[in-house]
Design a protein around this motif. Structure first.
Motif, PDB file in Angstrom:
ATOM      1  N   THR A 259       2.781   7.722  -6.938  1.00 43.98           N
ATOM      2  CA  THR A 259       1.845   7.670  -8.394  1.00 43.98           C
ATOM      3  C   THR A 259       1.842   9.444  -8.162  1.00 43.98           C
ATOM      4  O   THR A 259       2.135  10.239  -7.580  1.00 43.98           O
ATOM      5  CB  THR A 259       0.954   7.348  -8.612  1.00 43.98           C
TER       6      THR A 259
ATOM      7  N   LYS B 282       1.311   4.691 -12.829  1.00 45.15           N
ATOM      8  CA  LYS B 282       0.487   3.772 -11.545  1.00 45.15           C
ATOM      9  C   LYS B 282       1.264   3.347 -11.170  1.00 45.15           C
ATOM     10  O   LYS B 282       3.265   3.942 -10.893  1.00 45.15           O
ATOM     11  CB  LYS B 282       0.877   2.413 -12.878  1.00 45.15           C
ATOM     12  N   PRO B 283       1.462   2.988  -9.782  1.00 41.69           N
ATOM     13  CA  PRO B 283       2.344   2.577  -8.935  1.00 41.69           C
ATOM     14  C   PRO B 283       3.550   1.897  -9.688  1.00 41.69           C
ATOM     15  O   PRO B 283       3.187   0.658 -10.183  1.00 41.69           O
ATOM     16  CB  PRO B 283       1.828   2.137  -7.325  1.00 41.69           C
TER      17      PRO B 283
ATOM     18  N   ASN C 120       1.077  -0.946  -0.151  1.00 47.24           N
ATOM     19  CA  ASN C 120       0.000   0.237  -0.129  1.00 47.24           C
ATOM     20  C   ASN C 120       0.723   0.898   0.090  1.00 47.24           C
ATOM     21  O   ASN C 120       0.400   2.621  -0.235  1.00 47.24           O
ATOM     22  CB  ASN C 120      -1.292   0.141   1.203  1.00 47.24           C
TER      23      ASN C 120
ATOM     24  N   ASP D  91       1.582   3.614  -3.476  1.00 50.29           N
ATOM     25  CA  ASP D  91       0.799   3.964  -4.164  1.00 50.29           C
ATOM     26  C   ASP D  91       0.912   6.079  -3.504  1.00 50.29           C
ATOM     27  O   ASP D  91       0.955   6.484  -4.639  1.00 50.29           O
ATOM     28  CB  ASP D  91      -1.176   4.596  -3.321  1.00 50.29           C
ATOM     29  N   THR D  92       1.686   6.035  -2.942  1.00 55.10           N
ATOM     30  CA  THR D  92       2.744   6.773  -2.820  1.00 55.10           C
ATOM     31  C   THR D  92       3.437   7.959  -3.552  1.00 55.10           C
ATOM     32  O   THR D  92       3.792   9.131  -3.403  1.00 55.10           O
ATOM     33  CB  THR D  92       2.959   7.012  -1.314  1.00 55.10           C
TER      34      THR D  92
END
Length: 292
Positions: A12, A161-162, A6, A9-10
């Motif tokens: 992106t 996208k991550p 998780n 995602d930071t």
């Protein structure tokens, strides 16, 4: 890294932002992908994964070794280890795909959007540019992807996208000074989002320094520091080091390596395979001596 997916995602951000007035075109709105959450997946692959996860953890709770679990369930040892390390089954169901192959163009789309926004709309030129950056597909894929932008007059605007877990692992295992500035910035953003990942990166880099500078006397101190943090994967690595501590310490201290030996073994295997497994040891011996 899979435990902290998780945090990816930071890294992106929005790619290809331009002023629609200056280009005379309208931006395409961002439409998020509709992907079923791991907990809601009911496909055959997800059902099988849940069954295997439950079976592996039940046997682990009974004290069965990973090797024995693999033999009982018919799974490779690496697969059993992956199931055992997952805190929840959802970790195994994330990013498993929808049955479709990932496009060869996927990782180059942000660059294509950027160049299109800068005014380069020649598909052939863009093909050669991304080919120089590692693209392995053909020009037809690029042409088909860019065609809708040309006919509609829209400028693509996407959310990057991550990065995948495997890609972040490659960043962690690389010397930070050798990383692309953009990759290094994204990695720093990911590490900042998690103290555990920051600690993980520190341990990896410390081990790399110890290995490259032959400072094997620091191994015990490194293992104690790794055990002090909540990083189960590193704990497993440390247990493996302790099982052969003297040999590992020697390997991290002495200037010699087994490279030449491995080279000779590879040469012998090559000669053996050239005979399709039909030669006896005496003929193999003669061929090895003559090839030397």
């Amino acid at each position: 890294m899979a435990r902290y997916r998780n945090c990816l995602d930071t890294s992106t951000d929005t790619e290809g932002d331009t002023d629609p007035v200056s280009t005379g075109r309208q931006e395409i709105p961002i439409i998020p992908e509709l992907v079923a959450p791991p907990a809601d997946r009911t496909d055959k692959w997800a059902v099988r994964t849940r069954e295997r996860y439950a079976a592996v953890h039940t046997l682990l709770a009974d004290g069965v070794s990973m090797r024995s679990i693999g033999a009982r369930l018919g799974l490779a040892r690496g697969t059993v280890r992956r199931f055992a390390r997952a805190a929840t089954v959802e970790e195994l169901l994330v990013n498993t795909g929808t049955g479709q192959r990932r496009s060869l163009l996927e990782e180059f789309k942000p660059y294509l959007h950027q160049r299109w926004n800068e005014g380069c709309t020649n598909a052939t030129e863009l093909f050669h540019e991304i080919k120089a950056r590692g693209y392995r597909g053909g020009p037809k894929i690029v042409l088909n992807y860019l065609h809708p932008f040309r006919t509609s007059g829209h400028i693509p605007r996407t959310v990057r996208k991550p990065p995948s877990v495997r890609r972040v692992v490659s960043w962690l295992m690389s010397d930070p000074t050798n990383l692309d500035p953009d990759d290094r910035q994204r990695l720093d953003t990911i590490l900042t989002a998690s103290p555990e990942l920051t600690a993980l990166a520190g341990h990896i880099r410390a081990f790399a320094t110890m290995m490259r500078q032959l400072r094997g006397h620091e191994l015990e101190q490194w293992m104690k520091a790794a055990d002090a943090d909540d990083l189960p994967a590193l704990h497993s690595f440390v247990r493996g080091l302790r099982r052969d501590f003297d040999a590992v310490t020697a390997g991290l201290t002495l200037p010699w390596s087994s490279g030449p030996v491995e080279g000779h073994v590879n040469r012998i295997k090559t000669i053996k395979r050239q005979m399709f497994g039909r030669a006896k040891p005496d003929l193999l011996r003669k061929r090895i001596l003559l090839s030397g």
